[in-house]
Every structure is written in C-alpha cells, then in structure tokens.
Design a protein around this motif. Structure first.
Motif, PDB file in Angstrom:
ATOM      1  N   GLY A   1       0.624  -1.469  -0.419  1.00 35.48           N
ATOM      2  CA  GLY A   1       0.384  -0.188  -0.340  1.00 35.48           C
ATOM      3  C   GLY A   1       1.036   1.422   0.451  1.00 35.48           C
ATOM      4  O   GLY A   1       2.109   1.447   0.052  1.00 35.48           O
TER       5      GLY A   1
ATOM      6  N   CYS B   1      -0.523   3.614   5.104  1.00 35.43           N
ATOM      7  CA  CYS B   1      -2.098   2.984   4.781  1.00 35.43           C
ATOM      8  C   CYS B   1      -1.894   1.745   6.223  1.00 35.43           C
ATOM      9  O   CYS B   1      -3.203   1.678   6.116  1.00 35.43           O
ATOM     10  CB  CYS B   1      -1.795   2.375   3.620  1.00 35.43           C
TER      11      CYS B   1
ATOM     12  N   SER C   1      -5.389   0.446   2.219  1.00 34.25           N
ATOM     13  CA  SER C   1      -5.424   2.133   1.483  1.00 34.25           C
ATOM     14  C   SER C   1      -6.173   2.412   2.981  1.00 34.25           C
ATOM     15  O   SER C   1      -6.909   2.333   3.411  1.00 34.25           O
ATOM     16  CB  SER C   1      -5.944   2.104   0.601  1.00 34.25           C
TER      17      SER C   1
END
Length: 352
Positions: free
Chosen positions: A43, A47, A215
């Motif tokens: 990510g 994140c 995320s």
C-alpha cells in the motif's frame, strides 16, 4: 507461482484498529496468514501496513481487536518472548562487530551454548551465501551482503514468523532483483513464514504467495498476485496495482456508454445496466491497429527493451489510453491509430 496448500492460519488478525490522536492508522483489519506463506502487505505511505507489522512484533498495541498465533493470544506475549523477528529497513547492524558476531548476538543474549551458537551461525552463513565473510565488518560489505547479514541474524533464532519492513528499498535496481530471488529461495529453504511490508508493487507481485492491499487503514483486497492483478476488487486496487486504463461511463446491454466517445467493450453485466461504473483494462490487453475500436493519435512511445508502452490520445477521454506491446512498436509519434480490446479481458468496477 504455485500457492501453498490451504491450511489453518498461523496468524489470525481479527478486527484490529489503531489510532494516533486524530489519525486512523488501522480500521477493523482482519487477515489470516498461513504457515509457510510469503505474505505481503502492500500500500501507499500512511496506509497502516507498518503499524500492523509493529503490532505483530509487539512494538505497538491495538486499541481493539485480537491477534493470535497458533490459536494463542499473541498480544499477551511481550515482544522479547514472541517467536517473531523483525528485520528493519536500515538493517541495524553493529558496525564494530564482525559478520559472525552480528549474527550470533541474539543467541548470545539468550545464553545459548557456545558450541550450538557456532554451529547455527556457520549453518546460516552457508544458507545466505556468506561463509567466507564471517570475519568482515559491515563497512567492508556491499549493500546486498549487508542485507544478507541482517537476514541471517533474523533467521538464526528460528522464529515462527519473520517480519520484513521494506527490506530491499536501500538496494539499487539490479541488486534488488537478485535479492528478490534470494529472499524467495531462502523462505522456501528455511520454512519460516515471511510477512513483508512494501509499497513496491513489482516486489510484492514477485515475492508473495498472497498480497493484502491496504488503503487508509483498511484492507481493500487479499489475493494471490495473478487474480489481484487481473480481477481487482475495487477502483483503488485497480489504480494502485500496476498500470490500468480507467474509463467511467454508464453500463448498457451493449457495453459501457461514454459521453462523447461511444459504447466501449466491457464484460456482460445485466444486473448493472443503467449504473455508473468504471471500466478497467490493462495496457497489455489493448490492441493497436485493430480493425474496429477507437481512433486516436499517438502521444508518446516509450521503449523498455522487451516491451514498448504507447500512449494514445482519444477525443472525449480525459487521459491517454495506454497500450503495451512486445518488442518495438510499429507506430510513431503523432500518427493516427486504432485501439481496441475484448470486453472479456476488462473488468467492470462500480457503481462509483
């Protein structure tokens, strides 16, 4: 890449959340990591992937949720007693110690008998290909060799779980590619479960049996590399993992209707007819010079050696369409060309 056989999870993370003031680092994260698996946390910066790694290592504690290892509560175990080792991004080698002493340090702290220490250090030096460098100091080693020392120090204690935080980021491109192969070989040879944190998609795809894409503190998708790439679960994954052409329109029985462009090929989706959705089609699925499709003007041609990336401006689209072709492209800058793809090779994401 062959996937490991499905088995009971070694590590089970359920509903883990962690906040730092107003910042939400992790939000209801649930993951299972299998025994003997090479698992990647992928990510962008911020994140939550490093926070999750630190929770596994015991350097952070979640605000809520549970983490178990072999069914036992891992959060109740202090960091130094967990069968878990963390290899830092900086490698954190002791500059005044030899390679052998660096590797032996953790065993000496645990008062392992000297003879066993020598045997285990010699064994792990052979495993990582550093047998002849035992007496050298870290400053006498290359970046790739220092990385091997850090790996050897991490695995010599034979942890159940080895955590790696951006382990290859300090290496140049060629050495990084070599060490990716080495990491994969090493993981299979020693049989330890590896969890690697990375923002590098290619690194995750080349190393991992499965990848969790994060995320804003949430898990967006967990999958093996091929289905993750070919069938992203949502728009974020489609845009973050690899290059993608993303086109928004309205789903019809004939395809995706895009104002000012026309009806584009998309997978059949009777239940989505009338919905606004985004079409995702990978550049390698786009054909240049097709009989049908869209007409555009070649805006850029970039040769990478084995492949060429071509960007084509199409009237009505807010960004160029990307096509990846094998070898050198036959189109030139400024030329008109047609672009097309099969609806079955695209993915429909939506409604947005």
């Amino acid at each position: 890449m062959s996937n490991p056989p499905v088995s009971e999870p070694l590590v089970s993370i359920q509903g883990v959340s962690r906040r730092f003031g107003d910042i939400r680092a992790l939000e209801q994260v649930s993951l299972d990591i299998r025994q003997g698996e090479f698992f990647a946390l992928l990510g962008p910066s911020g994140c939550g992937k490093t926070t999750l790694l630190r929770i596994l290592a015991g350097f952070e504690h979640p605000d809520s949720g549970s983490v178990t290892l072999d069914g036992a509560d891992l959060l109740a175990v202090p960091p130094h007693r967990r069968p878990v080792n963390l290899m830092f991004q900086s490698y954190a080698l002791f500059p005044h110690m030899s390679v052998a002493k660096n590797i032996a340090y953790g065993l000496e702290r645990e008062r392992v008998p000297k003879r066993e220490i020598r045997e285990r250090v010699d064994e792990v030096l052979a495993t990582v290909g550093l047998t002849g460098l035992a007496r050298r100091r870290p400053h006498q080693l290359s970046g790739g060799q220092r990385q091997r020392v850090a790996l050897a120090r991490a695995i010599v204690k034979r942890p159940r779980l080895l955590l790696l935080d951006e382990p290859l980021s300090a290496l140049d491109k060629k050495v990084r590619a070599e060490m990716q192969l080495e990491l994969k070989r090493l993981q299979h040879e020693v049989g330890i479960t590896f969890v690697v944190v990375t923002h590098d998609q290619e690194e995750a795809m080349s190393l991992a049996d499965r990848i969790a894409v994060l995320s804003e503190g949430r898990v967006r998708q967990v999958d093996a590399p091929v289905p993750l790439y070919e069938r992203p679960a949502d728009l974020f994954v489609a845009d973050f993992v690899g290059a993608n052409n993303l086109i928004t329109g309205v789903v019809t029985t004939d395809g995706l209707r895009v104002p000012g462009v026309g009806v584009l090929p998309c997978p059949a989706s009777p239940d989505a007819v009338g919905d606004t959705a985004t079409l995702a089609v990978r550049p390698e699925r786009v054909r240049l010079g097709a009989d049908g499709g869209l007409v555009g003007v070649v805006r850029d041609v970039t040769f990478f050696g084995g492949t060429t990336r071509v960007a084509v401006d199409v009237a009505g689209l807010d960004r160029p369409l990307l096509a990846t072709v094998a070898g050198a492209a036959v189109v030139r800058l400024g030329e008109k060309t047609r672009v097309d793809w099969s609806g079955a090779e695209a993915v429909l994401l939506g409604p947005v």
